[in-house]
Design a protein around this motif. Structure first.
Motif, mmCIF file in Angstrom:
data_model
loop_
_atom_site.group_PDB
_atom_site.id
_atom_site.type_symbol
_atom_site.label_atom_id
_atom_site.label_comp_id
_atom_site.label_asym_id
_atom_site.label_seq_id
_atom_site.Cartn_x
_atom_site.Cartn_y
_atom_site.Cartn_z
ATOM 1 N N GLN A 189 44.764 -42.793 77.750
ATOM 2 C CA GLN A 189 45.684 -41.988 77.162
ATOM 3 C C GLN A 189 45.778 -42.108 75.533
ATOM 4 O O GLN A 189 45.623 -43.386 75.079
ATOM 5 N N LEU A 190 45.767 -40.940 75.123
ATOM 6 C CA LEU A 190 46.013 -41.081 73.506
ATOM 7 C C LEU A 190 47.411 -40.947 73.111
ATOM 8 O O LEU A 190 48.192 -39.950 73.558
ATOM 9 N N GLU A 191 47.790 -41.613 72.085
ATOM 10 C CA GLU A 191 49.087 -41.326 71.518
ATOM 11 C C GLU A 191 49.040 -40.287 70.337
ATOM 12 O O GLU A 191 48.215 -40.692 69.377
ATOM 13 N N MET A 192 49.851 -39.201 70.420
ATOM 14 C CA MET A 192 49.807 -38.320 69.398
ATOM 15 C C MET A 192 51.305 -38.162 68.871
ATOM 16 O O MET A 192 52.059 -37.964 69.635
ATOM 17 N N ARG A 193 51.374 -38.159 67.572
ATOM 18 C CA ARG A 193 52.745 -38.223 66.731
ATOM 19 C C ARG A 193 53.024 -36.742 66.189
ATOM 20 O O ARG A 193 52.094 -36.477 65.491
ATOM 21 N N VAL A 194 53.906 -36.051 66.652
ATOM 22 C CA VAL A 194 54.233 -34.681 66.321
ATOM 23 C C VAL A 194 54.664 -34.594 64.645
ATOM 24 O O VAL A 194 53.904 -33.858 63.889
ATOM 25 N N GLN B 215 51.193 -24.654 66.596
ATOM 26 C CA GLN B 215 50.036 -24.352 66.880
ATOM 27 C C GLN B 215 48.992 -25.487 66.631
ATOM 28 O O GLN B 215 48.133 -25.780 67.370
ATOM 29 N N VAL B 216 49.326 -26.255 65.555
ATOM 30 C CA VAL B 216 48.426 -27.374 65.257
ATOM 31 C C VAL B 216 48.754 -28.261 66.180
ATOM 32 O O VAL B 216 47.711 -28.964 66.649
ATOM 33 N N VAL B 217 49.739 -28.787 66.568
ATOM 34 C CA VAL B 217 49.949 -29.621 67.827
ATOM 35 C C VAL B 217 49.238 -29.315 68.980
ATOM 36 O O VAL B 217 48.784 -29.938 69.929
ATOM 37 N N ALA C 157 44.291 -38.433 78.637
ATOM 38 C CA ALA C 157 45.853 -37.882 78.839
ATOM 39 C C ALA C 157 46.575 -38.138 77.417
ATOM 40 O O ALA C 157 45.929 -38.758 76.556
ATOM 41 N N VAL C 158 47.682 -37.478 77.161
ATOM 42 C CA VAL C 158 48.202 -37.481 75.948
ATOM 43 C C VAL C 158 49.712 -37.963 76.064
ATOM 44 O O VAL C 158 50.349 -37.441 76.768
ATOM 45 N N LEU C 159 50.008 -38.728 75.210
ATOM 46 C CA LEU C 159 51.624 -39.102 75.062
ATOM 47 C C LEU C 159 51.932 -38.749 73.719
ATOM 48 O O LEU C 159 51.606 -39.192 72.740
ATOM 49 N N LEU C 160 52.799 -37.714 73.923
ATOM 50 C CA LEU C 160 53.102 -36.974 72.636
ATOM 51 C C LEU C 160 54.720 -37.505 72.132
ATOM 52 O O LEU C 160 55.667 -37.112 72.735
ATOM 53 N N SER C 161 54.725 -37.940 71.014
ATOM 54 C CA SER C 161 55.791 -38.554 70.423
ATOM 55 C C SER C 161 56.469 -37.611 69.556
ATOM 56 O O SER C 161 55.801 -37.270 68.701
ATOM 57 N N PHE C 162 57.841 -37.589 69.734
ATOM 58 C CA PHE C 162 58.439 -36.815 68.833
ATOM 59 C C PHE C 162 59.627 -37.525 67.863
ATOM 60 O O PHE C 162 60.581 -37.089 67.354
#
Lengths: 119, 289
Positions: free
Chosen positions: A4-9, A25-27, A40-45
């Protein structure tokens, strides 16, 4: 279980104001690249304080054009979202599923409106 | 060239008057266009958004624009929201803090637009609203701006203005773009030929979108419609020859004799609304997809 990769908006867009389709689009490109590579992606807002359906359609809705529902359910999780934003995201996801599942439905709407007006 | 302006309200007659003016200015170049306000007793301040858009377009066509014979009370309204500053007058302070100033944005200026909205909706003389209402209100205007920036294909900007009517508990916020409008947008993207008012009605219904590419859409206007219905507000859209209005959850549509060049969305919020905008059952992140 994929890694799992954590990505921050906030980090990806450089703003907490996530209202524009271009920023979405970038996200999308980041998430899609990770999913394609089997992550897998954990997308943080976190620190996102304005969201629109236009942004979410571009960032997340268009994933349904490339990935199956099961792939997305298994590969993507969101975090740090207020309840009202989760409600909005849910609507966006439902709309996206319908959009990609049944393109013909939107075309059929043409005929409907014309018929109503000629009755 | 002199154009006599009449009273300008946020209603069918107001938008029709502007469509007629737009038509009269369509092919005018290298002229001094004087807008004569001597017969005006009232202008809804938010209507500066579409009026300013039309005058900006006329100026862009190499015309000089002048406003003349502005009656005192009207001058006060237009100077307080910064509209007259575009035509050489001073920008009066808004001591009552009930105006959302007239402003022009480029479609890419969405971050400035968000800052502008927040500056004038929070902590000024506007009413104390529930956080749920304030959040929905901001979301609505961001959706409309995003919609204009995405669909309008405008090179001439997006114009905003608003006014709070304290005693009526109403906040009006208007956005105008000088883009292709609902009718031409739907026709060019989907090949669907509709009249102006049919096109707006079509776009306001759930499931309809002019999107054809990889990014789904068509939700922003529907969310706005749902919110305004629940809020007890009013929504008006003028685009091309079409006029569409939502009041108390019911929509009506009419046709202008001539086209408004672009689209105007006027949202009238009921600021006394105490509704909850959350669902009774909580949505969990793992249930989204």
């Amino acid at each position: 279980m994929p890694e799992q990769l954590e990505m921050r908006v906030f980090e990806m867009t450089g703003t907490g104001v996530c209202v524009a389709s271009d920023d979405g689009q970038v996200v999308y490109e980041q998430i899609a690249a990770a999913l394609r590579a089997g992550h897998a992606v954990l997308l943080s807002f976190a620190n996102v304080d304005a969201l629109t359906s236009a942004f979410l359609n571009a960032a997340i809705g268009q994933l349904y054009g490339e990935f199956g529902e099961d792939e997305i359910r298994e590969g993507l999780l969101v975090s740090d979202m207020a309840q009202q934003d989760l409600v909005l995201l849910k609507r966006v996801v439902e709309t996206a599923k319908a959009y990609f599942k049944d393109h013909d439905r939107f075309v059929a709407a043409r005929a409907e409106v014309l018929e109503e007006d000629h009755e | 060239m002199v154009i006599a302006l009449r009273d300008l309200h946020s209603d069918y007659a107001g938008f029709e008057q502007l469509a007629t003016i737009a038509n009269a200015l369509e092919t005018v170049v290298f002229e001094t266009i004087t807008i004569d306000l001597s017969g005006v007793q009232w202008i809804d301040a938010n209507m500066c958004s579409p009026l300013g858009a039309l005058l900006w377009r006329a100026g862009r066509n190499l015309n000089a624009i002048a406003l003349a014979n502005v009656p005192g009370p009207v001058e006060t309204i237009l100077a307080r929201n910064g509209f007259l500053a575009n035509y050489g007058a001073a920008h009066l302070p808004d001591n009552y803090e009930t105006t959302i100033p007239y402003r022009r944005f480029e479609p890419r200026d969405y971050r400035d637009f968000c800052t502008y909205v927040r500056s004038y909706l929070v902590g000024k003389g506007l009413p104390v609203m529930t956080s749920a209402l304030l959040s929905k209100l901001q979301e609505s205007v961001f959706e409309i701006f995003g919609n204009a920036a995405t669909h309008a294909e405008t090179l001439l900007g997006i114009y905003s203005c608003g006014q709070f009517y304290r005693s009526k508990h109403r906040l009006r916020f208007t956005l105008t773009d000088l883009g292709i409008g609902f009718r031409r947008n739907i026709e060019s993207r989907l090949g669907l030929v509709l009249s102006g008012e049919q096109a707006i009605d079509w776009a306001m219904n759930l499931g309809n979108t002019s999107r054809v590419g990889p990014v789904p859409g068509g939700l922003g206007l529907k969310l706005l419609r749902e919110f305004i219905t629940k809020n007890g507000g009013r929504l008006q859209i003028a685009s091309d020859t079409g006029y569409w209005e939502l009041t108390e959850g019911r929509s009506e549509r009419s046709q202008f004799p001539c086209a408004f060049p672009g689209s105007v969305v006027n949202i009238e919020f009921n600021t006394a609304d105490t509704s909850s905008y959350y669902l009774s059952t909580e949505i969990r992140p793992e249930d989204i997809f």
